[in-house]
Design a protein around this motif. Sequence first.
Motif, PDB file in Angstrom:
ATOM      1  N   LEU A 182      -4.611  -5.652  -2.323  1.00  0.00           N
ATOM      2  CA  LEU A 182      -4.070  -4.297  -2.442  1.00  0.00           C
ATOM      3  C   LEU A 182      -5.163  -3.243  -2.458  1.00  0.00           C
ATOM      4  CD1 LEU A 182      -1.510  -2.599  -2.793  1.00  0.00           C
ATOM      5  CD2 LEU A 182      -1.700  -2.950  -5.267  1.00  0.00           C
ATOM      6  N   ASN A 183      -6.274  -3.514  -3.118  1.00  0.00           N
ATOM      7  CA  ASN A 183      -7.349  -2.522  -3.277  1.00  0.00           C
ATOM      8  C   ASN A 183      -8.510  -2.745  -2.294  1.00  0.00           C
ATOM      9  OD1 ASN A 183      -6.039  -1.186  -5.444  1.00  0.00           O
ATOM     10  ND2 ASN A 183      -6.735  -2.845  -6.833  1.00  0.00           N
ATOM     11  N   LYS A 243       0.829  -1.206   0.000  1.00  0.00           N
ATOM     12  CA  LYS A 243       0.000   0.000   0.000  1.00  0.00           C
ATOM     13  C   LYS A 243       0.868   1.262   0.000  1.00  0.00           C
ATOM     14  CE  LYS A 243      -4.196  -1.908   2.105  1.00  0.00           C
ATOM     15  NZ  LYS A 243      -5.111  -1.554   1.012  1.00  0.00           N
ATOM     16  N   GLN A 252       2.151   1.715  -3.516  1.00  0.00           N
ATOM     17  CA  GLN A 252       1.089   2.165  -4.409  1.00  0.00           C
ATOM     18  C   GLN A 252       0.731   3.630  -4.157  1.00  0.00           C
ATOM     19  OE1 GLN A 252      -2.989   0.801  -3.728  1.00  0.00           O
ATOM     20  NE2 GLN A 252      -3.117   0.206  -5.900  1.00  0.00           N
ATOM     21  N   LYS A 253       0.617   4.006  -2.892  1.00  0.00           N
ATOM     22  CA  LYS A 253       0.180   5.357  -2.556  1.00  0.00           C
ATOM     23  C   LYS A 253       1.283   6.392  -2.731  1.00  0.00           C
ATOM     24  CE  LYS A 253      -1.826   8.028   1.259  1.00  0.00           C
ATOM     25  NZ  LYS A 253      -2.296   7.974   2.667  1.00  0.00           N
TER      26      LYS A 253
END
Length: 199
Positions: free
Chosen positions: A197-198, A160, A163-164
């Motif tokens: 992940l989402n 995360k 990704q962020k």
Amino acid sequence: MGDSKTTAQTQPVNGKNAEKTKKPIWKRWWFWVIVVIAVAAIGGQGMKSTGDQSSAPTTVSQQTTSQQQTTTQNDAPSQTAAPSQSAQQPQQSAEPSVPAEYQSALKQADTYANVMHMSKAGLLAQLTSEYGGQFSQEAAQYAADNVQTDWNANALAKAKIYQKDMAMSPNAIHDQLTSEYGDKFTQSEADYAIQHLND
């Protein structure tokens, strides 16, 4: 006259003879001697039998007392052995304390795993690195094996962040999570992170 004298003189004699012959046997001195001897003999036998009977319980009581003493002596070792066994229990139950180095490594491992979300392999490398914890291999392994954490959750937390903050793709994140020069998570841990992940 001569006849009458003779008769008078002979009558007392005959009377004494009659008294002697008519005297009862219990008035005879030798009869009482026999009675006394007989009574003494009977009394002696009675005393002897009474003494034998009275000596019998004494013998039994002595045997009982000796048996009790023997039983007490036989029981004595088991009673004295109990304290020695109880004294040995604290020594057997006492485990060697964890060395201070191991405790320090475990404390750092908790920070790396639950604050920085490292993998188990990454944690081991950090603990033993000359630029990191510089712990021995044994202390680092102890810490990695005993730290309380969820490695899948750590991989997901790292994914995360990538990704962020770094806008990385799922494939790039997967590679970064499993790279030898990256986070060193296992394939299954990286797969779990990408799948969730989402979420």
